[in-house]
Enzyme design. Structure first.
Site, PDB file in Angstrom:
ATOM      1  N   HIS A 175       0.881  -1.169   0.000  1.00 42.09           N
ATOM      2  CA  HIS A 175       0.000   0.000   0.000  1.00 42.09           C
ATOM      3  C   HIS A 175       0.921   1.222   0.000  1.00 42.09           C
ATOM      4  CE1 HIS A 175      -2.520  -2.848   2.422  1.00 42.09           C
ATOM      5  NE2 HIS A 175      -3.545  -2.255   1.860  1.00 42.09           N
TER       6      HIS A 175
ATOM      7  N   ASP B  68       2.234   2.006   3.410  1.00 43.07           N
ATOM      8  CA  ASP B  68       3.149   1.053   4.062  1.00 43.07           C
ATOM      9  C   ASP B  68       4.583   1.478   3.830  1.00 43.07           C
ATOM     10  OD1 ASP B  68       0.867  -0.565   4.210  1.00 43.07           O
ATOM     11  OD2 ASP B  68       1.475  -1.783   2.483  1.00 43.07           O
TER      12      ASP B  68
END
Ligand code: XLS
Ligand code: NI
Ligand code: NI
Length: 436
Positions: free
Chosen positions: A101, A104
């Site tokens: 993501h 992240d």
């Protein structure tokens, strides 16, 4: 260069008799199965969020897994260290793909502009590390569910300003996915659903989601991004009800909004069971409707009602999954992404290796078992016989749309009671066990 996993070297295939817990007993990347290498079939991917950012926390307590790369005082330095640790892990494990993501890999800044600049800086490093290691990106995605601005959803938020924020975030995440050569891009509707219908205009929210995904399709075209777009069904958690409930709901949604040509599904094992289906059911439904794209390989717990995201270890499940996947020709852009996390008590970095070795060996066995089932042809022969009537005159006439109710009434009057055949479920279950 600094090593984050100094006690582990490059993992090897040692064969089924090996007693080395950090060796593959079944996953032998070059081994040929049904005309392709195992690594080409399985397309294993490590997910960034659980593996490098999830540190064992649960709703009752914070992190238990202490990682050296998390220690940097500057968040951007920490993000760079985590990325270096990740690429060391990928290389030592021997997978070809990873997934992330946006949030992240790079922490949010104080404004969207600063956040995007941070993301660019980390993506520069990711690009270099991909080039150095040969790692590829299976898919990228957006985290439009953790920040408080998304508490009522992203594309289905009651506020168009939040919708706009989510769109800006997806735009950027698609761009960095494209830049990193991603084979796909995932939409998981983290909070696209509701907690109570008392405050929810469901019709409007679904229309907004349809519009949002059309904009994503347009942006894909504008970018020249050739990766696949996937929707990842999940019935609930964090919301009470999620609109992408299961493959069937996604199929209806995609049809209604004219999006069927642009999306496939990313089927997650634990989401299937949360929806009251088996993993195989969701794969089979997707396969039957031309929607089988990619897989988040994990498992739930029979006795826990949430997304426990455990590493897959069930050989029967993996065999049935691979059998379904192989029957539609295997993966093209998709792969097997371990959207799975260590248990809270598995605190050592080496546990990450144990977990992935187990998952990879489980699916390698699943692949070999499924290939044997296909090669032996007994299941196919059984199905062929069970449906043989449809290859006869009556069946063909019905399938071709040539017969009416009146014709079928005349047939039934003439032929009387149909001849029945056993479903042979127990025999088939025993046959399956022969391959496990
Ligand atoms: C959460 C989902 C998520 C997606 C990516 O349950 O599985 O991790 O795979 O956003
Ligand atoms: Ni997932
Ligand atoms: Ni999940």
């Amino acid at each position: 260069m600094h090593e984050y996993f100094p006690t582990v070297g490059k993992l090897k295939y040692e064969g089924p008799d090996s007693r080395n817990p950090l060796a593959f007993k079944h996953y032998n990347p070059e081994e040929r199965v049904l005309g392709k290498s195992m690594s080409e079939h399985l397309r294993f991917s490590v997910c960034y969020w659980h593996t490098f950012k999830g540190l064992g926390s649960d709703p009752f307590g914070g992190a238990t897994q202490i990682r050296e790369y998390e220690r940097a005082s500057d968040p951007m330095k920490g993000a760079e260290n985590a990325l270096r640790a990740a690429f060391e892990f990928f290389t030592k494990l021997g997978v070809d793909f990873w997934c992330f993501h946006d949030r992240d890999i790079a922490p949010e800044g104080d404004s969207l502009l600063e956040t995007n600049q941070r993301l660019d800086r980390i993506v520069d490093l990711a690009e270099r590390l991909q080039n150095d290691t040969g790692m590829k990106l299976l898919w990228g995605t957006t985290n439009a569910f953790s920040h408080r601005r998304f508490m009522a959803g992203a594309a289905t938020n009651p506020s168009p300003a939040v919708f706009a924020y989510a769109a800006s975030q997806v735009k950027k995440a698609m761009e960095v996915t494209h830049r990193l050569g991603g084979a796909g891009y995932v939409f998981w509707g983290g909070r696209e659903g509701y907690d109570t219908l008392l405050n929810t205009d469901m019709k409007r929210e679904l229309e907004h989601l349809g519009r949002f995904l059309h904009m994503a399709v347009e942006h894909r075209r504008a970018l020249g991004f050739e990766g696949a777009l996937y929707i990842e069904p999940k019935p609930k958690e964090p919301t009470k009800h999620q609109y992408d409930f299961d493959a069937g709901n996604c199929y209806a949604f995609l049809q209604k909004f004219g999006l069927l040509d642009h999306f496939k599904l990313n089927i997650e094992a634990n989401h299937a069971t949360l929806a009251g289906h088996t993993f195989q059911h969701e794969l089979a439904f997707a396969a039957a409707n031309g929607l089988l794209g990619s897989v988040d390989a994990n498992r739930g717990d029979l006795l826990l009602g949430w997304d426990t995201d455990q590493f897959p270890t069930d050989i029967r499940d993996a065999t049935l999954a691979m059998h379904t996947i192989l029957q539609v020709g295997g993966f093209t852009s998709g792969g097997l992404n371990f959207d799975a996390k260590l248990r809270r008590q598995s605190i050592d970095p080496v546990d990450l290796f144990h977990a992935h070795v187990g998952g990879m060996d489980t699916f390698a066995r699943g692949l070999k078992n499924a290939a044997a089932m296909i090669e032996d042809g007994e299941f196919a022969a059984f199905l062929g016989e069970r449906y043989a009537g449809w290859d006869g005159e009556l069946g063909k006439g019905i399938e071709a749309g040539e017969l009416t109710f009146a014709d079928l009434e005349a047939y039934t009057m003439g032929h009387g009671e149909p001849k029945l055949q056993s479903g042979r479920q127990e025999m088939l279950e025993n046959l399956l066990n022969r391959y496990l």
